[in-house]
Design a protein around this motif. Structure first.
Motif, PDB file in Angstrom:
ATOM      1  N   LYS A   1      -2.133  12.727   0.604  1.00  9.39           N
ATOM      2  CA  LYS A   1      -1.075  13.128  -0.003  1.00  9.39           C
ATOM      3  C   LYS A   1      -0.417  11.845  -1.009  1.00  9.39           C
ATOM      4  O   LYS A   1       0.317  11.990  -1.828  1.00  9.39           O
ATOM      5  N   THR A   2      -1.013  10.730  -0.850  1.00  9.09           N
ATOM      6  CA  THR A   2      -0.264   9.579  -1.598  1.00  9.09           C
ATOM      7  C   THR A   2      -1.596   8.629  -1.965  1.00  9.09           C
ATOM      8  O   THR A   2      -2.542   8.493  -1.466  1.00  9.09           O
ATOM      9  N   LEU A   3      -1.297   8.147  -3.314  1.00 10.36           N
ATOM     10  CA  LEU A   3      -2.268   7.130  -3.900  1.00 10.36           C
ATOM     11  C   LEU A   3      -1.926   5.793  -3.862  1.00 10.36           C
ATOM     12  O   LEU A   3      -0.663   5.490  -3.764  1.00 10.36           O
ATOM     13  N   VAL A   4      -2.755   4.851  -3.538  1.00  9.08           N
ATOM     14  CA  VAL A   4      -2.558   3.538  -3.155  1.00  9.08           C
ATOM     15  C   VAL A   4      -3.452   2.676  -4.314  1.00  9.08           C
ATOM     16  O   VAL A   4      -4.402   3.124  -4.396  1.00  9.08           O
TER      17      VAL A   4
ATOM     18  N   ASP B   1       6.570   5.609  -8.534  1.00 10.02           N
ATOM     19  CA  ASP B   1       5.619   4.825  -7.489  1.00 10.02           C
ATOM     20  C   ASP B   1       6.725   3.962  -6.742  1.00 10.02           C
ATOM     21  O   ASP B   1       7.938   3.383  -7.278  1.00 10.02           O
ATOM     22  N   TRP B   2       6.156   3.309  -5.755  1.00 11.48           N
ATOM     23  CA  TRP B   2       6.907   2.262  -4.881  1.00 11.48           C
ATOM     24  C   TRP B   2       5.987   1.304  -4.372  1.00 11.48           C
ATOM     25  O   TRP B   2       4.935   1.398  -4.187  1.00 11.48           O
ATOM     26  N   PRO B   3       6.641   0.003  -4.413  1.00  8.36           N
ATOM     27  CA  PRO B   3       5.692  -1.119  -3.850  1.00  8.36           C
ATOM     28  C   PRO B   3       5.332  -1.199  -2.270  1.00  8.36           C
ATOM     29  O   PRO B   3       6.177  -0.734  -1.736  1.00  8.36           O
TER      30      PRO B   3
ATOM     31  N   ALA C   1      -6.908   3.995  -4.410  1.00  4.15           N
ATOM     32  CA  ALA C   1      -7.482   4.432  -3.059  1.00  4.15           C
ATOM     33  C   ALA C   1      -6.489   5.656  -2.584  1.00  4.15           C
ATOM     34  O   ALA C   1      -5.348   5.705  -3.326  1.00  4.15           O
ATOM     35  N   ILE C   2      -6.874   6.447  -1.738  1.00  5.52           N
ATOM     36  CA  ILE C   2      -5.974   7.455  -1.403  1.00  5.52           C
ATOM     37  C   ILE C   2      -5.849   7.503   0.255  1.00  5.52           C
ATOM     38  O   ILE C   2      -6.818   7.207   0.928  1.00  5.52           O
TER      39      ILE C   2
ATOM     40  N   ASN D   1      -0.837  -9.048  -9.732  1.00  6.18           N
ATOM     41  CA  ASN D   1      -1.063  -7.819  -9.026  1.00  6.18           C
ATOM     42  C   ASN D   1      -0.248  -7.719  -7.749  1.00  6.18           C
ATOM     43  O   ASN D   1      -0.206  -8.684  -6.803  1.00  6.18           O
ATOM     44  N   GLU D   2       0.318  -6.563  -7.314  1.00  2.39           N
ATOM     45  CA  GLU D   2       0.878  -6.307  -5.982  1.00  2.39           C
ATOM     46  C   GLU D   2       0.279  -4.911  -5.885  1.00  2.39           C
ATOM     47  O   GLU D   2      -0.218  -4.229  -6.725  1.00  2.39           O
ATOM     48  N   ILE D   3       0.527  -4.514  -4.424  1.00  5.63           N
ATOM     49  CA  ILE D   3      -0.158  -3.058  -4.150  1.00  5.63           C
ATOM     50  C   ILE D   3       1.136  -2.014  -4.064  1.00  5.63           C
ATOM     51  O   ILE D   3       2.297  -2.126  -3.554  1.00  5.63           O
ATOM     52  N   HIS D   4       0.694  -1.138  -4.831  1.00  2.00           N
ATOM     53  CA  HIS D   4       1.812  -0.030  -4.972  1.00  2.00           C
ATOM     54  C   HIS D   4       1.344   1.500  -4.458  1.00  2.00           C
ATOM     55  O   HIS D   4       0.016   1.689  -4.300  1.00  2.00           O
ATOM     56  N   ALA D   5       2.198   2.591  -4.302  1.00  2.00           N
ATOM     57  CA  ALA D   5       1.807   3.824  -4.002  1.00  2.00           C
ATOM     58  C   ALA D   5       2.479   4.763  -4.636  1.00  2.00           C
ATOM     59  O   ALA D   5       3.378   4.657  -5.292  1.00  2.00           O
ATOM     60  N   ALA D   6       2.049   5.908  -4.815  1.00  2.00           N
ATOM     61  CA  ALA D   6       2.716   7.132  -5.568  1.00  2.00           C
ATOM     62  C   ALA D   6       2.144   8.282  -5.024  1.00  2.00           C
ATOM     63  O   ALA D   6       1.292   8.306  -4.432  1.00  2.00           O
TER      64      ALA D   6
END
Length: 738
Positions: free
Chosen positions: A413-416, A457-459, A407-408, A426-431
């Motif tokens: 600016k950020t991907l999720v 990336d970060w959680p 997702a975005i 699974n956990e949700i991360h972003a970059a």
């Protein structure tokens, strides 16, 4: 493992402040799995990105490097809730709940300031139930799937009454017989019973309404609008799917949908899913014939599969995944762009030698981001939608790890995305979505370009951190060796907890299914390498010819060669591991596999005595009879290059049952009644053969499972039975002088 929450795909709010997701809770005692809706505040990276200059092929896929702010919480606890989807205004979201009348669409009111649900109500009350809901971009309609009778076509009110009458008639009938007039009369784990999956659209009322849709207004409520079938006909629309990105989407103006459907006369032998478009808004008097007349096939020129359409934010294009070879479900998935004005398509991934997974449009239209397997990982890539002067679309890898469900954020600016590894579900991360990443044309980083930086990336969530912190697990260690055809083949090894290199450990040799699948640095609940290792075993896994993530040529090598190169790879891989890991006790090894892995377990039975025991789950035993009992005939007919009556020689060449005279190894057979991919008769045939030969054997039979064992208590029994069988024949860890 049962106590872990199973986190599903992320949904970013329209204002970019929140991320919704569902998490499944398992109640072992009640034998249930229940999804609930959660929310987490979106937060930026906790620290500036740092360059990582190692090869993405070698980088660990462990949870992200940053320290998240956390704050995730369950926001609907008094009922089940799955697949939350934001309304465009961000003040509501839809979700699926079985609280009343089976699976139905519910609407929750959401306070964006506090992140709390302030109210919820049911929207649908269909006897055929509802799933897969999707808001139109204008917020006026919701699109969803329902299992309907195709003959119930006409005006919406007539369709509703017809479907419910037929459901009631079948429920009350003393006769349960079915009549078939075409193939694919059953699929995966259920008989079709005359129903088809269709896409329906329903208008979202301003306030509460009477969900029956047929009673006069009462207590200030208006009657709910009736759903209209947008995909009438005797076809599944969208096509059958076991998960992943939706096979349907709204146009940005909400006036049109695009969906995948297979209209071939014999869908049991066809992978020809096409993309169709149809308007959403029809006059009240419109009939199903009017809907069909307005439906357009936009990929009729491709006789292979076209799936997962996604409109560009400006509505000018539709991105989608496509294959080129008809009848081959494991052909390379490419990313194509359809021009709605000209009707032409172009391939954005020409020369990219890996499968495109989930994808999302960049907000500026200049990039599309997608996941793709690369060896044991699933990286995130970006591809330019505008070609360069040489006509190529520049691609680069951006994020390492094992990622999916992209997702975005609204600002682009950020991907999720979801992230897993072999030591964490699974956990949700972003970059960050920006950055040059590592140039990548084939899927690998281009030669000479290893010294490049991927995005950190970060959680966003740490739902399972507390539970996992109490458990010791070992990271999977990759190794490679020269396999069949002189090709490099990759394997991995997992050591048991409290590993002591001075000891000798028994071995569980896992064989993956597919066969076009792979052992990745990812998490599994059904075949979990860490759980297999936990009782004191070394686990060895080989990605033999046919495995995904190593290029299409490597995948195609298994076609027509099921017991050839893959068997050679497996034996050479185990030889290599025995030679390089002296703590493996090569006298105490057991081979275990399911699906194609079950086939290979059966093949091993007749072709080597090196194992102390075998576990064969859902395996093909007689290739000829398996063809007549499966539902997706295209699979067998591609892999064995025809039918048993047109190419019997190849079916018999690779059929394990013809080597039964060599069977000696003690074998546990596992099969389930509702497995229509590999019929239960395959398991019965194998067990009968073993018993008649006097080979020590046992059968574990599930009357209520399909190709996968999913019910919690069944899963627990499965693991216990499998582990006990291995312990019985190799000797429990800690015995024999250990």
């Amino acid at each position: 493992m049962m106590a872990l929450k199973r986190v599903e795909e992320p949904e970013v709010s329209p204002d970019g402040r929140w991320v919704l997701f569902a998490a499944v809770d398992v109640d072992l005692k009640a034998n249930t799995k229940t999804a609930h809706v959660w929310v987490v505040p979106f937060h930026q990276a906790p620290a500036p990105s740092t360059a990582q200059n190692d090869s993405p092929a070698n980088r660990s896929a462990a949870p992200g490097t940053g320290e998240g702010n956390g704050g995730e919480r369950e926001i609907i606890s008094d009922q089940d809730g799955d697949r939350p989807r934001w309304a465009p205004d961000g003040k509501r979201f839809a979700f699926i709940s079985t609280k009343e009348n089976g699976a139905q669409i519910w609407i929750a009111d959401f306070d964006a300031a506090s992140g709390q649900v302030t109210g919820k109500h049911r929207l649908t009350a269909l006897g055929t139930e509802a799933d897969g809901e999707l808001w139109s971009p204008d917020g006026k309609n919701i699109l969803f799937k329902s299992e309907v009778y195709p003959e119930c076509q006409g005006m919406p009110a007539e369709e509703t009454g017809c479907n419910e009458s037929k459901l009631e008639e079948r429920k009350n009938s003393k006769v349960k017989a079915l009549e078939f007039t075409h193939l694919l009369y059953r699929h995966w784990n259920a008989y079709k019973e005359g129903k088809r999956t269709h896409l329906l659209v329903i208008e979202v009322p301003e306030g509460l309404c009477d969900q029956s849709g047929r009673q006069p207004p009462n207590q200030g409520r208006n009657s709910c609008p009736l759903a209209r079938d947008l995909t009438p006909g005797d076809y599944d629309a969208p096509v059958f799917s076991l998960g992943g990105q939706d096979d349907y989407a709204f146009s940005p103006d909400g006036r049109e949908i695009c969906y995948a459907s297979n209209h071939d006369p014999q869908p049991a032998i066809s992978t020809n899913n096409d993309l169709f478009t149809v308007p959403v808004n029809f006059p009240a008097a419109a009939t199903s014939k009017d809907v069909l007349a307005a439906t357009k096939n936009i990929t009729a020129g491709n006789q292979a599969a076209d799936n997962t359409p996604l409109y560009s934010p400006d509505g000018a294009s539709i991105a989608y995944r496509a294959q080129q070879r008809p009848g081959y479900e494991s052909d390379r998935w490419r990313l194509l762009l359809y021009d709605r004005k000209t009707g032409g398509s172009r391939d954005l991934t020409e020369g990219f030698d890996h499968w495109v997974g989930s994808f999302v449009w960049g907000r500026d239209l200049r990039r599309i981001y997608f996941s793709a397997e690369h060896e044991r990982h699933s990286l995130i890539y970006a591809v330019d939608t505008i070609p360069s002067s040489n006509g190529r679309h520049f691609r680069r890898s951006l994020v390492s790890g094992y990622n999916d469900d992209l997702a975005i954020t609204p600002d682009g600016k950020t991907l999720v995305f979801s992230r897993m590894s072999m030591v964490a579900p699974n956990e949700i991360h972003a970059a960050a979505a920006s950055g040059d990443g590592c140039p990548s044309q084939t899927g690998d980083v281009d030669e000479g370009k290893w010294n490049c930086s991927l995005n950190t990336d970060w959680p966003l969530t740490r739902v399972n951190q507390g539970r996992l912190s109490e458990i010791h697990m070992s990271e999977a260690e990759a190794f490679s060796f020269d396999g069949a055809h002189g090709d490099k083949v990759e394997g991995s090894i997992v050591k048991p907890p409290n590993f002591d290199s001075s000891r000798k450990y028994p071995v569980k040799f896992l064989i993956h299914g597919g066969p076009e699948g792979a052992w990745g640095d990812d998490w599994s609940y059904r075949w979990n390498p860490e759980l297999f290792a936990a009782s004191g075993y070394v686990v060895v896994m080989i990605n033999f010819h046919g495995s995904t993530g190593y290029g299409q040529k490597f995948i195609d090598a298994i076609n027509g060669d099921w017991g050839g190169a893959p068997f050679e790879d497996l034996m050479k891989g185990l030889d290599y591991a025995e030679q390089h890991y002296p703590f493996m006790d090569k006298e105490r090894e057991c081979a275990l596999g399911a699906s194609y892995g079950g086939y290979m377990a059966n093949w091993i039975l007749g072709h080597t005595d090196r194992f102390k025991c075998i576990v064969s789950h859902d395996g093909m035993f007689n290739a000829e009879s398996a063809w007549g009992a499966t539902e997706e005939l295209w699979f067998n007919e591609w892999e064995f290059k025809g039918t048993p009556y047109s190419n019997r020689e190849l079916y018999r060449k690779w059929s394990p049952h013809l080597s039964a005279a060599n069977f000696k190894t003690p074998t546990l057979v596992v099969h389930s009644q509702l497995d229509y991919r590999l019929d239960v008769s395959q398991g019965f045939d194998l067990f009968t053969t073993l018993q008649r030969l006097g080979v020590p054997s046992k059968m574990l039979y599930f009357p209520d499972e399909g190709h996968w064992v999913l019910k919690p208590q069944n899963s627990q029994l499965w693991y216990k039975t499998v582990d006990d069988w291995v312990d019985q024949w190799v000797g429990k860890p800690g015995t024999r002088g250990q």
